[in-house]
Design a protein around this motif. Structure first.
Motif, PDB file in Angstrom:
ATOM      1  N   ALA A 182       0.653  -1.224  -0.167  1.00 35.60           N
ATOM      2  CA  ALA A 182      -0.063  -0.138   0.049  1.00 35.60           C
ATOM      3  C   ALA A 182       0.881   1.259  -0.009  1.00 35.60           C
ATOM      4  O   ALA A 182       2.131   1.206   0.181  1.00 35.60           O
ATOM      5  N   SER A 183       0.275   2.399   0.123  1.00 34.49           N
ATOM      6  CA  SER A 183       1.201   3.691   0.027  1.00 34.49           C
ATOM      7  C   SER A 183       1.924   3.823   1.137  1.00 34.49           C
ATOM      8  O   SER A 183       2.960   4.386   1.067  1.00 34.49           O
ATOM      9  N   ASN A 184       1.750   3.050   2.126  1.00 32.88           N
ATOM     10  CA  ASN A 184       2.535   3.112   3.497  1.00 32.88           C
ATOM     11  C   ASN A 184       2.894   1.910   4.011  1.00 32.88           C
ATOM     12  O   ASN A 184       3.294   1.619   5.120  1.00 32.88           O
ATOM     13  N   VAL A 185       2.892   0.851   3.212  1.00 40.84           N
ATOM     14  CA  VAL A 185       3.209  -0.352   3.628  1.00 40.84           C
ATOM     15  C   VAL A 185       4.141  -1.330   2.530  1.00 40.84           C
ATOM     16  O   VAL A 185       3.629  -1.116   1.415  1.00 40.84           O
ATOM     17  N   ILE A 186       5.240  -1.771   2.828  1.00 43.23           N
ATOM     18  CA  ILE A 186       6.026  -2.434   2.057  1.00 43.23           C
ATOM     19  C   ILE A 186       6.391  -3.979   2.538  1.00 43.23           C
ATOM     20  O   ILE A 186       6.074  -4.111   3.922  1.00 43.23           O
ATOM     21  N   ARG A 187       6.572  -4.859   1.776  1.00 43.12           N
ATOM     22  CA  ARG A 187       6.711  -6.418   2.329  1.00 43.12           C
ATOM     23  C   ARG A 187       8.167  -6.481   1.791  1.00 43.12           C
ATOM     24  O   ARG A 187       8.644  -6.489   0.587  1.00 43.12           O
TER      25      ARG A 187
END
Length: 92
Positions: A70-75
């Motif tokens: 998401a715009s504020n989440v990375i994996r």
């Protein structure tokens, strides 16, 4: 810098711990670092991987892949190691 257990917050446990100056390591089954995480002076995270590591019985590569969720989440993940196939020799 402080850290806390994000799941414990759901149980109203807001205990904070000092983030170690040298960073933290999340260990795999073979006690090698699955991820080494350090907090840089500018507030960014530096994430690295040790040599091959085991997780859930699978050997993982030493490279990292980063995927936007998401715009504020990375994996950040380590792919499963696939042993290269031996090249077949051409008949003479």
């Amino acid at each position: 810098m402080k850290i806390r257990n994000s799941l414990a917050i759901l149980e109203n446990d807001k205990t904070e711990f000092d983030f170690p100056e040298g960073g933290i390591e999340i260990l795999g089954e073979n006690k090698r670092a699955l991820f080494a995480i350090s907090l840089e002076s500018d507030g960014s995270l530096l994430i690295s991987a040790s040599a091959f590591c085991k997780l859930k019985g699978k050997v993982l590569e030493d490279r990292l892949l980063v995927a936007g969720v998401a715009s504020n989440v990375i994996r950040v993940l380590r792919p499963v190691y696939v042993k290269p196939r031996k090249k077949k020799e051409k008949p003479k």
